[in-house]
Design a protein around this motif. Structure first.
Motif, mmCIF file in Angstrom:
data_model
loop_
_atom_site.group_PDB
_atom_site.id
_atom_site.type_symbol
_atom_site.label_atom_id
_atom_site.label_comp_id
_atom_site.label_asym_id
_atom_site.label_seq_id
_atom_site.Cartn_x
_atom_site.Cartn_y
_atom_site.Cartn_z
ATOM 1 N N LEU A 173 0.963 -1.502 0.202
ATOM 2 C CA LEU A 173 0.326 0.132 0.019
ATOM 3 C C LEU A 173 0.795 1.193 -0.247
ATOM 4 N N MET A 174 1.940 1.491 0.628
ATOM 5 C CA MET A 174 2.736 2.827 0.786
ATOM 6 C C MET A 174 3.703 2.503 -0.568
ATOM 7 N N GLU A 175 3.594 1.599 -1.266
ATOM 8 C CA GLU A 175 5.033 1.359 -2.749
ATOM 9 C C GLU A 175 3.458 2.165 -3.983
ATOM 10 N N ALA A 176 4.817 3.032 -4.348
ATOM 11 C CA ALA A 176 4.464 4.531 -5.297
ATOM 12 C C ALA A 176 3.223 3.841 -6.506
ATOM 13 N N GLY A 177 3.973 3.032 -6.326
ATOM 14 C CA GLY A 177 3.556 1.937 -7.812
ATOM 15 C C GLY A 177 2.033 1.853 -7.919
ATOM 16 N N PHE A 178 1.762 1.276 -6.328
ATOM 17 C CA PHE A 178 0.479 0.509 -6.039
ATOM 18 C C PHE A 178 -0.659 1.087 -6.231
ATOM 19 N N PRO A 179 -0.829 2.472 -6.125
ATOM 20 C CA PRO A 179 -2.156 3.481 -7.084
ATOM 21 C C PRO A 179 -2.382 3.795 -8.558
ATOM 22 N N GLU A 180 -1.649 4.096 -8.758
ATOM 23 C CA GLU A 180 -0.829 4.109 -9.976
ATOM 24 C C GLU A 180 -1.518 2.569 -10.894
ATOM 25 N N ALA A 181 -0.795 0.908 -10.138
ATOM 26 C CA ALA A 181 -1.358 0.103 -10.900
ATOM 27 C C ALA A 181 -2.466 -0.509 -10.906
ATOM 28 N N ILE A 182 -3.437 0.395 -9.841
ATOM 29 C CA ILE A 182 -5.713 0.243 -9.127
ATOM 30 C C ILE A 182 -5.813 1.609 -10.730
ATOM 31 N N ARG A 183 -5.394 2.907 -10.515
ATOM 32 C CA ARG A 183 -5.602 3.605 -11.320
ATOM 33 C C ARG A 183 -5.921 3.124 -13.053
ATOM 34 N N GLN A 184 -5.011 3.305 -13.524
ATOM 35 C CA GLN A 184 -3.628 2.574 -15.118
ATOM 36 C C GLN A 184 -4.078 1.121 -15.314
ATOM 37 N N ASP A 198 -2.224 -2.627 -15.900
ATOM 38 C CA ASP A 198 -0.953 -3.071 -16.948
ATOM 39 C C ASP A 198 -1.192 -4.553 -17.281
ATOM 40 N N ARG A 199 -0.915 -4.884 -17.931
ATOM 41 C CA ARG A 199 -1.388 -6.261 -17.924
ATOM 42 C C ARG A 199 0.059 -6.792 -17.309
ATOM 43 N N GLU A 200 1.110 -6.784 -16.910
ATOM 44 C CA GLU A 200 1.960 -6.973 -16.912
ATOM 45 C C GLU A 200 2.047 -7.056 -15.081
ATOM 46 N N LYS A 201 1.949 -5.701 -14.689
ATOM 47 C CA LYS A 201 2.688 -5.269 -12.967
ATOM 48 C C LYS A 201 1.057 -5.217 -12.783
ATOM 49 N N THR A 202 -0.180 -5.113 -12.914
ATOM 50 C CA THR A 202 -1.285 -5.494 -11.757
ATOM 51 C C THR A 202 -1.594 -6.586 -11.489
ATOM 52 N N PRO A 203 -1.302 -7.778 -12.211
ATOM 53 C CA PRO A 203 -1.621 -8.800 -11.150
ATOM 54 C C PRO A 203 -0.582 -9.023 -10.708
ATOM 55 N N ILE A 204 0.051 -8.916 -10.879
ATOM 56 C CA ILE A 204 1.484 -9.286 -9.954
ATOM 57 C C ILE A 204 1.258 -8.020 -8.404
ATOM 58 N N LEU A 205 1.415 -6.893 -8.638
ATOM 59 C CA LEU A 205 1.185 -6.071 -8.002
ATOM 60 C C LEU A 205 -0.143 -6.518 -6.613
ATOM 61 N N LEU A 206 -1.350 -6.956 -7.280
ATOM 62 C CA LEU A 206 -3.028 -7.205 -6.656
ATOM 63 C C LEU A 206 -2.311 -9.072 -5.968
#
Length: 106
Positions: A61-72, A74-82
């Motif tokens: 939740l504190m990682e800067a890329g997490f909210p971005e991966a939710i808002r926009q 990405d086929r590669e990064k979003t599934p890994i983060l979630l």
């Protein structure tokens, strides 16, 4: 994003981690606790995994890329983060449940 010289990258990974991975110190602790639980049910190991899971979930939740991966997405990064966040959260909740049930990990 932090840009590190190659000679500091390994140290940074061990202590701080990356956007997609917990610090290696936490991963080593997780491995040791899982190995202890594989031998026999140890309440302290379950609680330790719960604490690690909580810290890992908070880290996502504190990682800067997490909210971005939710808002926009990405086929590669979003599934890994979630997926990582969901698994860390599950580990935290299960360990917390073990701590509340007076040592039972079932």
């Amino acid at each position: 994003m932090i840009r590190l010289p190659p000679d500091r990258l390994a140290t940074h990974q061990w202590i701080v981690g990356t956007a997609l991975s917990a610090p290696n110190v936490m991963l080593v602790a997780q491995t040791a606790l899982v190995a202890a639980l594989a031998v026999r049910p140890l309440p302290w190991a379950a609680r330790g995994l719960g604490a690690l899971g909580g810290m890992m979930a908070a880290g996502y939740l504190m990682e800067a890329g997490f909210p971005e991966a939710i808002r926009q997405p990405d086929r590669e990064k979003t599934p890994i983060l979630l997926g990582g966040f969901a698994l860390a959260l599950a580990m935290g909740l299960l360990g917390s449940r073990a701590a509340r049930s007076r040592g039972s990990i079932a």
